[in-house]
Design a protein around this motif. Structure first.
Motif, short mmCIF file in Angstrom:
data_model
loop_
_atom_site.label_atom_id
_atom_site.label_comp_id
_atom_site.label_asym_id
_atom_site.label_seq_id
_atom_site.Cartn_x
_atom_site.Cartn_y
_atom_site.Cartn_z
N GLY A 25 39.96 44.67 44.60
CA GLY A 25 40.56 45.05 45.88
C GLY A 25 41.80 45.90 45.68
O GLY A 25 41.92 46.62 44.68
N LEU A 26 42.71 45.83 46.60
CA LEU A 26 43.93 46.61 46.53
C LEU A 26 44.72 46.23 45.27
O LEU A 26 44.75 45.07 44.87
N CYS A 27 45.35 47.22 44.67
CA CYS A 27 46.13 46.98 43.45
C CYS A 27 47.17 45.88 43.65
O CYS A 27 47.43 45.09 42.76
N SER A 28 47.75 45.86 44.83
CA SER A 28 48.80 44.88 45.11
C SER A 28 48.27 43.46 45.28
O SER A 28 49.05 42.51 45.30
N GLU A 29 46.95 43.31 45.41
CA GLU A 29 46.35 42.00 45.61
C GLU A 29 45.41 41.60 44.47
O GLU A 29 45.00 40.45 44.38
N ALA A 30 45.07 42.54 43.60
CA ALA A 30 44.12 42.28 42.52
C ALA A 30 44.69 41.28 41.52
O ALA A 30 45.91 41.11 41.40
N ARG A 31 43.79 40.61 40.81
CA ARG A 31 44.21 39.66 39.79
C ARG A 31 43.46 39.91 38.49
O ARG A 31 42.27 40.26 38.49
N PHE A 32 44.17 39.74 37.40
CA PHE A 32 43.63 39.88 36.05
C PHE A 32 43.93 38.61 35.26
O PHE A 32 44.78 37.82 35.65
N LEU A 33 43.23 38.48 34.11
CA LEU A 33 43.48 37.36 33.23
C LEU A 33 43.46 37.87 31.78
O LEU A 33 42.41 38.21 31.27
N GLU A 34 44.61 37.99 31.20
CA GLU A 34 44.78 38.48 29.84
C GLU A 34 44.23 39.90 29.64
O GLU A 34 43.45 40.14 28.72
N PRO A 35 44.61 40.86 30.48
CA PRO A 35 44.16 42.23 30.22
C PRO A 35 44.81 42.75 28.94
O PRO A 35 46.02 42.69 28.79
N THR A 36 43.99 43.25 28.00
CA THR A 36 44.54 43.64 26.70
C THR A 36 44.33 45.10 26.34
O THR A 36 45.14 45.68 25.64
N GLY A 37 43.25 45.71 26.77
CA GLY A 37 42.97 47.09 26.40
C GLY A 37 43.02 48.00 27.60
O GLY A 37 42.37 47.75 28.62
N VAL A 38 43.80 49.07 27.51
CA VAL A 38 43.95 50.02 28.62
C VAL A 38 43.76 51.44 28.10
O VAL A 38 44.29 51.79 27.04
N SER A 39 43.00 52.26 28.81
CA SER A 39 42.85 53.67 28.43
C SER A 39 42.59 54.50 29.68
O SER A 39 42.19 53.97 30.72
N HIS A 40 42.83 55.79 29.58
CA HIS A 40 42.61 56.71 30.69
C HIS A 40 41.17 57.21 30.71
O HIS A 40 40.63 57.59 29.68
#
Length: 198
Positions: free
Chosen positions: A12-27
């Motif tokens: 959903g919206l970035c301000s309402e989203a939830r993650f759990l241990e996000p570790t890898g990020v790329s463009h």
């Protein structure tokens, strides 16, 4: 904060989203970020223009299953990158650390497959692709090796050792004799050199 509130799983919206241990990020593009949401066992996308988070592939329950994006299963994926050049919006590559394999997400065919010719990794933790888009590098962390998977027009070849002897330690020199100690990060610079976080 770009996206996320507290621990959990919610699109959903970035301000309402939830993650759990996000570790890898790329463009994927300037405004689209790929996330390996490790604790939720899924691959997510942050669209900065629409301020939304969506799940690309995987289910919240851990497991190992190729196939349709919404039915495929991962186990603690640690990193994700997109293909290069014309494949940027078509292929994503994932270090599926918990299953000790590398997976490809084909956005055209809407499916997840395992690549690397059946190579059994030991905690693959990072993945990167050079500018040509034909060479995929993986940090095989517990084997103390950086591996190479070459991409062809139709598929990916079997994974092979690119650098590291397989013996834990610290040694520069010829790639086959160099030593690493649990390499966990990788990137390719603009000259095509592979940079390793050892």
């Amino acid at each position: 904060t770009l996206a996320g509130t507290k621990a959990g799983y919610k699109d959903g919206l970035c301000s309402e989203a939830r993650f759990l241990e996000p570790t890898g990020v790329s463009h994927q593009t300037r405004y689209r970020l790929l996330i390996a949401d490790t604790g939720n066992n899924v691959i997510r996308l942050i669209n900065q223009k629409s301020s939304e988070v969506t799940t690309i592939a995987g289910m919240k329950s851990a497991g190992y299953r190729d196939g349709e994006l919404s039915k495929a299963k991962f186990k603690r994926p640690s990193h994700v990158v997109c293909g290069r050049n014309e494949r940027a919006f078509k292929d994503l590559y994932v270090c599926d650390s918990g299953n000790e394999v590398v997976r490809r997400i084909d956005l055209e065919r809407n499916e997840v497959t395992t690549i690397g010719g059946g190579m059994i990794f030991s905690k693959p933790s990072a993945i990167t692709i050079d500018r040509s888009g034909d060479n995929i590098f993986v940090s095989d962390t517990n084997h103390h090796i950086v591996r190479l998977i070459q991409r062809t027009a139709s598929n990916e070849k079997e994974a092979e050792a690119f650098a590291g002897s397989g013996f834990k330690g610290y040694a520069d020199g010829i790639s086959s004799k160099a030593r690493f100690s649990k390499p966990i990060g990788l990137c390719c610079d603009f000259k095509g050199r592979v940079v390793v976080l050892d």
